[in-house]
Design a protein around this motif. Structure first.
Motif, PDB file in Angstrom:
ATOM      1  N   CYS A   1       0.836  -1.207   0.000  1.00 56.84           N
ATOM      2  CA  CYS A   1       0.000   0.000   0.000  1.00 56.84           C
ATOM      3  C   CYS A   1       0.871   1.258   0.000  1.00 56.84           C
ATOM      4  CB  CYS A   1      -0.920   0.024   1.220  1.00 56.84           C
ATOM      5  SG  CYS A   1      -2.105  -1.313   1.225  1.00 56.84           S
ATOM      6  N   SER A   2       1.885   1.261   0.857  1.00 60.52           N
ATOM      7  CA  SER A   2       2.737   2.439   0.967  1.00 60.52           C
ATOM      8  C   SER A   2       3.465   2.722  -0.350  1.00 60.52           C
ATOM      9  CB  SER A   2       3.727   2.235   2.115  1.00 60.52           C
ATOM     10  OG  SER A   2       4.660   3.279   2.147  1.00 60.52           O
ATOM     11  N   THR A   3       4.004   1.677  -0.963  1.00 62.97           N
ATOM     12  CA  THR A   3       4.758   1.871  -2.207  1.00 62.97           C
ATOM     13  C   THR A   3       3.855   2.411  -3.324  1.00 62.97           C
ATOM     14  OG1 THR A   3       6.207   0.044  -1.577  1.00 62.97           O
ATOM     15  CG2 THR A   3       6.338   0.774  -3.861  1.00 62.97           C
ATOM     16  N   ILE A   4       2.632   1.847  -3.433  1.00 58.98           N
ATOM     17  CA  ILE A   4       1.694   2.310  -4.456  1.00 58.98           C
ATOM     18  C   ILE A   4       1.365   3.788  -4.245  1.00 58.98           C
ATOM     19  CG2 ILE A   4      -0.633   2.033  -5.439  1.00 58.98           C
ATOM     20  CD1 ILE A   4       1.089  -0.358  -6.099  1.00 58.98           C
ATOM     21  N   LEU A   5       1.070   4.158  -2.981  1.00 57.10           N
ATOM     22  CA  LEU A   5       0.734   5.556  -2.675  1.00 57.10           C
ATOM     23  C   LEU A   5       1.891   6.485  -3.050  1.00 57.10           C
ATOM     24  CD1 LEU A   5      -1.081   5.145   0.766  1.00 57.10           C
ATOM     25  CD2 LEU A   5      -2.108   5.898  -1.395  1.00 57.10           C
ATOM     26  N   VAL A   6       3.127   6.068  -2.720  1.00 59.76           N
ATOM     27  CA  VAL A   6       4.291   6.894  -3.022  1.00 59.76           C
ATOM     28  C   VAL A   6       4.438   7.083  -4.532  1.00 59.76           C
ATOM     29  CG1 VAL A   6       6.816   6.985  -2.925  1.00 59.76           C
ATOM     30  CG2 VAL A   6       5.523   6.256  -0.913  1.00 59.76           C
ATOM     31  N   MET A   7       4.247   6.003  -5.285  1.00 61.65           N
ATOM     32  CA  MET A   7       4.390   6.102  -6.735  1.00 61.65           C
ATOM     33  C   MET A   7       3.359   7.041  -7.331  1.00 61.65           C
ATOM     34  SD  MET A   7       5.567   2.408  -8.193  1.00 61.65           S
ATOM     35  CE  MET A   7       4.339   1.392  -7.447  1.00 61.65           C
ATOM     36  N   VAL A   8       2.103   6.914  -6.862  1.00 60.54           N
ATOM     37  CA  VAL A   8       1.024   7.752  -7.392  1.00 60.54           C
ATOM     38  C   VAL A   8       1.312   9.223  -7.066  1.00 60.54           C
ATOM     39  CG1 VAL A   8      -1.422   8.329  -7.185  1.00 60.54           C
ATOM     40  CG2 VAL A   8      -0.724   5.938  -7.372  1.00 60.54           C
ATOM     41  N   LEU A   9       1.665   9.513  -5.805  1.00 63.99           N
ATOM     42  CA  LEU A   9       1.909  10.907  -5.413  1.00 63.99           C
ATOM     43  C   LEU A   9       3.115  11.487  -6.155  1.00 63.99           C
ATOM     44  CD1 LEU A   9       1.315  13.350  -3.395  1.00 63.99           C
ATOM     45  CD2 LEU A   9       3.214  12.435  -2.085  1.00 63.99           C
ATOM     46  N   ALA A  10       4.254  10.793  -6.090  1.00 59.35           N
ATOM     47  CA  ALA A  10       5.479  11.325  -6.702  1.00 59.35           C
ATOM     48  C   ALA A  10       5.296  11.479  -8.212  1.00 59.35           C
ATOM     49  CB  ALA A  10       6.660  10.413  -6.377  1.00 59.35           C
ATOM     50  N   GLY A  11       4.651  10.491  -8.838  1.00 63.42           N
ATOM     51  CA  GLY A  11       4.460  10.531 -10.287  1.00 63.42           C
ATOM     52  C   GLY A  11       3.550  11.670 -10.716  1.00 63.42           C
ATOM     53  N   ILE A  12       2.388  11.789 -10.066  1.00 59.04           N
ATOM     54  CA  ILE A  12       1.413  12.815 -10.456  1.00 59.04           C
ATOM     55  C   ILE A  12       1.950  14.215 -10.151  1.00 59.04           C
ATOM     56  CG2 ILE A  12      -0.874  13.771  -9.926  1.00 59.04           C
ATOM     57  CD1 ILE A  12      -1.952  10.962  -9.815  1.00 59.04           C
ATOM     58  N   LEU A  13       2.557  14.361  -8.966  1.00 57.61           N
ATOM     59  CA  LEU A  13       3.124  15.666  -8.597  1.00 57.61           C
ATOM     60  C   LEU A  13       4.220  16.067  -9.595  1.00 57.61           C
ATOM     61  CD1 LEU A  13       2.615  17.637  -6.276  1.00 57.61           C
ATOM     62  CD2 LEU A  13       4.472  16.565  -5.009  1.00 57.61           C
ATOM     63  N   GLY A  14       5.080  15.122  -9.918  1.00 58.61           N
ATOM     64  CA  GLY A  14       6.152  15.382 -10.881  1.00 58.61           C
ATOM     65  C   GLY A  14       5.599  15.785 -12.242  1.00 58.61           C
ATOM     66  N   GLU A  15       4.598  15.027 -12.706  1.00 57.59           N
ATOM     67  CA  GLU A  15       3.982  15.304 -14.015  1.00 57.59           C
ATOM     68  C   GLU A  15       3.372  16.711 -14.038  1.00 57.59           C
ATOM     69  OE1 GLU A  15       4.048  13.239 -16.552  1.00 57.59           O
ATOM     70  OE2 GLU A  15       2.477  13.902 -17.915  1.00 57.59           O
ATOM     71  N   ARG A  16       2.622  17.049 -12.976  1.00 55.58           N
ATOM     72  CA  ARG A  16       1.997  18.376 -12.883  1.00 55.58           C
ATOM     73  C   ARG A  16       3.046  19.484 -12.917  1.00 55.58           C
ATOM     74  NH1 ARG A  16      -3.184  17.921  -9.831  1.00 55.58           N
ATOM     75  NH2 ARG A  16      -4.348  16.666 -11.305  1.00 55.58           N
ATOM     76  N   MET A  17       4.103  19.313 -12.110  1.00 47.70           N
ATOM     77  CA  MET A  17       5.103  20.370 -11.994  1.00 47.70           C
ATOM     78  C   MET A  17       5.899  20.539 -13.280  1.00 47.70           C
ATOM     79  SD  MET A  17       6.483  20.199  -8.095  1.00 47.70           S
ATOM     80  CE  MET A  17       7.331  21.756  -8.228  1.00 47.70           C
ATOM     81  N   VAL A  18       6.199  19.420 -13.940  1.00 41.28           N
ATOM     82  CA  VAL A  18       6.941  19.494 -15.205  1.00 41.28           C
ATOM     83  C   VAL A  18       6.069  20.175 -16.266  1.00 41.28           C
ATOM     84  CG1 VAL A  18       7.930  18.136 -17.076  1.00 41.28           C
ATOM     85  CG2 VAL A  18       8.395  17.518 -14.706  1.00 41.28           C
ATOM     86  N   ARG A  19       4.783  19.772 -16.284  1.00 41.28           N
ATOM     87  CA  ARG A  19       3.871  20.351 -17.268  1.00 41.28           C
ATOM     88  C   ARG A  19       3.684  21.847 -17.000  1.00 41.28           C
ATOM     89  NH1 ARG A  19      -1.567  17.385 -17.314  1.00 41.28           N
ATOM     90  NH2 ARG A  19      -0.354  15.483 -17.588  1.00 41.28           N
TER      91      ARG A  19
END
Lengths: 123, 229
Positions: A98-116
């Motif tokens: 659960c923790s790993t999935i949550l980290v991937m979703v948060l880091a990935g989406i946040l990164g995508e938003r900020m890069v965009r």
């Protein structure tokens, strides 16, 4: 054949660099791992052009391409913890999962938003 | 001597075969990091070999993890411009991810009623193995549990990462690198390198930042969470 020797020699260079980094960490009581020191050391050497990319490229390509091979003994090492796995393995697994999935979703989406966001700002 | 050498050769052989298998059937559950250990463990239990016998020979492979990690400096060096351009996005997203890893691991462990020492062992699992182990030890965790937890983290990241990338439509290589390096340390980097070199180099930076953030934040966050529980 020539490339094989070159690759092997360059891999030896990386092994030596790893040993040197471990010694630095131990002697200076650094709170980081030898690999982090090694990365910084090699990066610095490349930056000041003490080492050229061509000298170590083949070796680095091989090491990175076969990285999973080097983790196999550690993965087999799981057999050492039979009692822990039998006792609370499932709960530990669910926690990590659960923790790993949550980290991937948060880091990935946040990164995508900020890069965009940065890209749109530039336009 | 011959036996331990045999395990080394066997491991390399199984790895090579599982890599070929993965090439033809690129399914997440067929990753060499899952297939090869399973085959090795089965062979060990059939032949009655202990892990120490196995590791005497095959353990030489473990020694190459550090040189391989150091080799990442080259990808960092080559993609410095992209890293600099995205420094802010990388710093913020990785820090947020690393903190979430500590908080959710500790909170779930407390919620499941796991022993405090197990909770402390799980908290730093998102950092790269040697760092996670030393943080765990300094907090009162059990380093061996941390080693296993870090490994399982890597496997989950490796297998579930590509699905998250697809489902959350993470399209930029920078964001993909952040995802893999923050959640799954070196195992994540090896997956990131399958996308492209930019993804791989961002993942290596993300792994390093995660290690630093975990080093600084884990003892404090774990302290706060256990006082709340």
């Amino acid at each position: 054949m020539k490339n094989l020797f070159k690759t092997a020699a360059q891999v030896v260079f990386f092994i030596i660099l790893a040993e040197v980094s471990d010694v630095i960490v131990a002697k200076l009581y650094l709170p980081v791992s030898g690999s982090v020191v090694g990365i910084m050391l090699l990066f610095g050497l490349l930056q000041i052009k003490a080492i050229r990319m061509e000298w170590i490229e083949l070796g680095s390509k091989w090491l990175l391409a076969e990285m999973l091979l080097f983790f196999i003994p550690a993965a087999v090492g799981i057999t050492k913890y039979k009692s822990l796995i039998l006792h609370s393995g499932m709960v530990i697994f669910i926690t990590i999962f659960c923790s790993t999935i949550l980290v991937m979703v948060l880091a990935g989406i946040l990164g995508e938003r900020m890069v965009r966001g940065r890209r749109e700002e530039a336009q | 001597m011959i036996q331990s050498l045999g395990w080394l050769v066997f491991t390399v052989g199984i790895y090579w075969a599982s890599k070929q298998l993965y090439r033809f059937f690129p399914k997440v559950y067929l990753t060499p990091l899952l297939v090869a250990p399973v085959v090795v463990i089965l062979s060990m239990s059939i032949s009655g070999a202990t892990f120490d016998q196995y590791d005497e020979g095959a353990g030489w492979l473990t020694k190459l993890v550090e040189p391989a990690t150091i080799a990442l400096a080259i990808t960092l060096y080559r993609h410095m411009d992209i890293l600099k351009k995205n420094a802010w996005a990388i710093a913020v997203s990785v820090t947020a991810g690393a903190v979430l890893a500590i908080v959710t691991s500790a909170a779930l462990a407390i919620g499941f009623g796991l022993d405090p020492s197990v909770m402390e062992s799980l908290a730093p699992r998102s950092a790269t193995t040697p760092i996670a182990i030393s943080i765990s030890g300094s907090m009162g965790g059990v380093p061996t549990i941390t080693a296993v937890a870090t490994l399982i983290t890597g496997l989950i990241g490796l297998m579930a990462g590509p699905l998250i990338v697809k489902w959350c439509s993470i399209k930029s290589p920078v964001a993909r690198g952040i995802l893999f390096g923050t959640s799954a340390h070196s195992a994540g980097i090896s997956k990131a390198l399958e996308y492209d070199m930019v993804t791989g180099s961002v993942a290596s930076i993300a792994m390093m930042v995660t290690a630093f953030v975990t080093l600084l934040a884990a003892p404090w966050l774990v302290g706060v969470l256990s006082s709340l529980a």
